[in-house]
Design a protein around this motif. Structure first.
Motif, short mmCIF file in Angstrom:
data_model
loop_
_atom_site.label_atom_id
_atom_site.label_comp_id
_atom_site.label_asym_id
_atom_site.label_seq_id
_atom_site.Cartn_x
_atom_site.Cartn_y
_atom_site.Cartn_z
N GLY A 1 0.09 15.82 -9.26
CA GLY A 1 -0.19 17.17 -9.72
C GLY A 1 -1.67 17.49 -9.81
N THR A 2 -2.49 16.45 -9.83
CA THR A 2 -3.94 16.67 -9.91
C THR A 2 -4.55 16.51 -8.52
OG1 THR A 2 -4.45 14.35 -10.32
CG2 THR A 2 -3.94 15.71 -12.25
N THR A 3 -5.69 17.12 -8.35
CA THR A 3 -6.38 17.02 -7.06
C THR A 3 -6.78 15.58 -6.76
OG1 THR A 3 -7.21 19.25 -7.35
CG2 THR A 3 -8.32 17.89 -5.70
N ALA A 4 -7.33 14.90 -7.78
CA ALA A 4 -7.76 13.51 -7.58
C ALA A 4 -6.56 12.61 -7.32
CB ALA A 4 -8.53 13.03 -8.80
N GLY A 5 -5.47 12.85 -8.02
CA GLY A 5 -4.27 12.03 -7.82
C GLY A 5 -3.69 12.21 -6.44
N PHE A 6 -3.63 13.45 -5.99
CA PHE A 6 -3.11 13.71 -4.65
C PHE A 6 -4.03 13.10 -3.58
CE2 PHE A 6 -2.72 16.19 -0.76
CZ PHE A 6 -1.36 16.06 -0.52
N GLY A 7 -5.32 13.29 -3.75
CA GLY A 7 -6.28 12.73 -2.79
C GLY A 7 -6.24 11.21 -2.76
N GLY A 8 -6.14 10.59 -3.94
CA GLY A 8 -6.08 9.14 -4.01
C GLY A 8 -4.81 8.60 -3.38
N GLY A 9 -3.68 9.23 -3.69
CA GLY A 9 -2.41 8.80 -3.11
C GLY A 9 -2.39 8.95 -1.61
N ALA A 10 -2.90 10.09 -1.13
CA ALA A 10 -2.94 10.33 0.31
C ALA A 10 -3.88 9.34 0.99
CB ALA A 10 -3.39 11.76 0.59
N LEU A 11 -4.98 9.02 0.34
CA LEU A 11 -5.92 8.05 0.90
C LEU A 11 -5.28 6.67 1.03
CD1 LEU A 11 -8.80 7.36 1.86
CD2 LEU A 11 -9.34 6.86 -0.54
N VAL A 12 -4.56 6.25 0.00
CA VAL A 12 -3.91 4.94 0.06
C VAL A 12 -2.84 4.92 1.15
CG1 VAL A 12 -2.47 3.30 -1.23
CG2 VAL A 12 -4.39 4.41 -2.36
N LEU A 13 -2.11 6.00 1.31
CA LEU A 13 -1.11 6.07 2.39
C LEU A 13 -1.78 6.03 3.76
CD1 LEU A 13 1.37 8.71 0.94
CD2 LEU A 13 1.68 6.24 1.09
N ALA A 14 -2.91 6.70 3.90
CA ALA A 14 -3.64 6.67 5.17
C ALA A 14 -4.16 5.26 5.47
CB ALA A 14 -4.79 7.67 5.15
N LEU B 1 0.82 -1.21 0.00
CA LEU B 1 0.00 0.00 0.00
C LEU B 1 0.86 1.26 0.00
CD1 LEU B 1 -2.81 -1.10 2.47
CD2 LEU B 1 -3.08 -0.60 0.04
N LEU B 2 1.95 1.26 0.74
CA LEU B 2 2.84 2.42 0.76
C LEU B 2 3.45 2.66 -0.62
CD1 LEU B 2 4.72 1.95 4.16
CD2 LEU B 2 3.05 3.71 3.59
N VAL B 3 3.89 1.60 -1.28
CA VAL B 3 4.46 1.75 -2.61
C VAL B 3 3.41 2.23 -3.60
CG1 VAL B 3 5.46 0.45 -4.54
CG2 VAL B 3 6.31 0.10 -2.23
N THR B 4 2.21 1.69 -3.50
CA THR B 4 1.12 2.12 -4.39
C THR B 4 0.79 3.58 -4.17
OG1 THR B 4 0.21 -0.12 -4.39
CG2 THR B 4 -1.25 1.66 -5.09
N GLY B 5 0.67 3.99 -2.91
CA GLY B 5 0.37 5.39 -2.62
C GLY B 5 1.46 6.32 -3.09
N LYS C 1 3.51 10.16 -7.10
CA LYS C 1 4.60 10.51 -8.02
C LYS C 1 4.07 10.83 -9.41
CE LYS C 1 8.84 10.40 -9.76
NZ LYS C 1 9.74 11.49 -9.58
N PHE C 2 3.16 9.99 -9.92
CA PHE C 2 2.72 10.15 -11.30
C PHE C 2 1.46 11.00 -11.45
CE2 PHE C 2 5.29 6.25 -11.60
CZ PHE C 2 6.17 6.67 -12.58
N TYR C 3 0.60 11.05 -10.42
CA TYR C 3 -0.65 11.79 -10.54
C TYR C 3 -0.80 12.85 -9.45
CZ TYR C 3 -1.69 7.77 -13.48
OH TYR C 3 -1.62 6.80 -14.43
#
Length: 70
Positions: free
Chosen positions: A35-48, A22-26, A31-33
């Motif tokens: 820059g977008t609001t959805a990408g940042f939110g999704g990455g932060a959600l996976v890290l949480a 999950l950490l690697v996925t987040g 890293k790749f998305y």
């Protein structure tokens, strides 16, 4: 008794593998998305979620270890 302790340790390691995945996925999503609001939110959600899974796994391990008396 020893088999149960070893099973408890294997379960903790399974939680650890899941957390690492999950950490690697987040981090990859950020890293790749990032820059977008959805990408940042999704990455932060996976890290949480990774942190939550780590907490659940550690708590479960400790509860079973205490119940076994080790």
């Amino acid at each position: 008794m020893v088999r149960t302790q070893l099973a408890n340790e294997r379960t903790l390691l399974a939680y650890a593998r899941t957390v690492v995945m999950l950490l690697v996925t987040g981090a990859t999503v950020l890293k790749f998305y990032g820059g977008t609001t959805a990408g940042f939110g999704g990455g932060a959600l996976v890290l949480a979620v990774a942190l939550g899974v780590a907490g659940v796994g550690l708590r479960r391990f400790l509860v079973v270890a205490r119940a076994l008396g080790s």
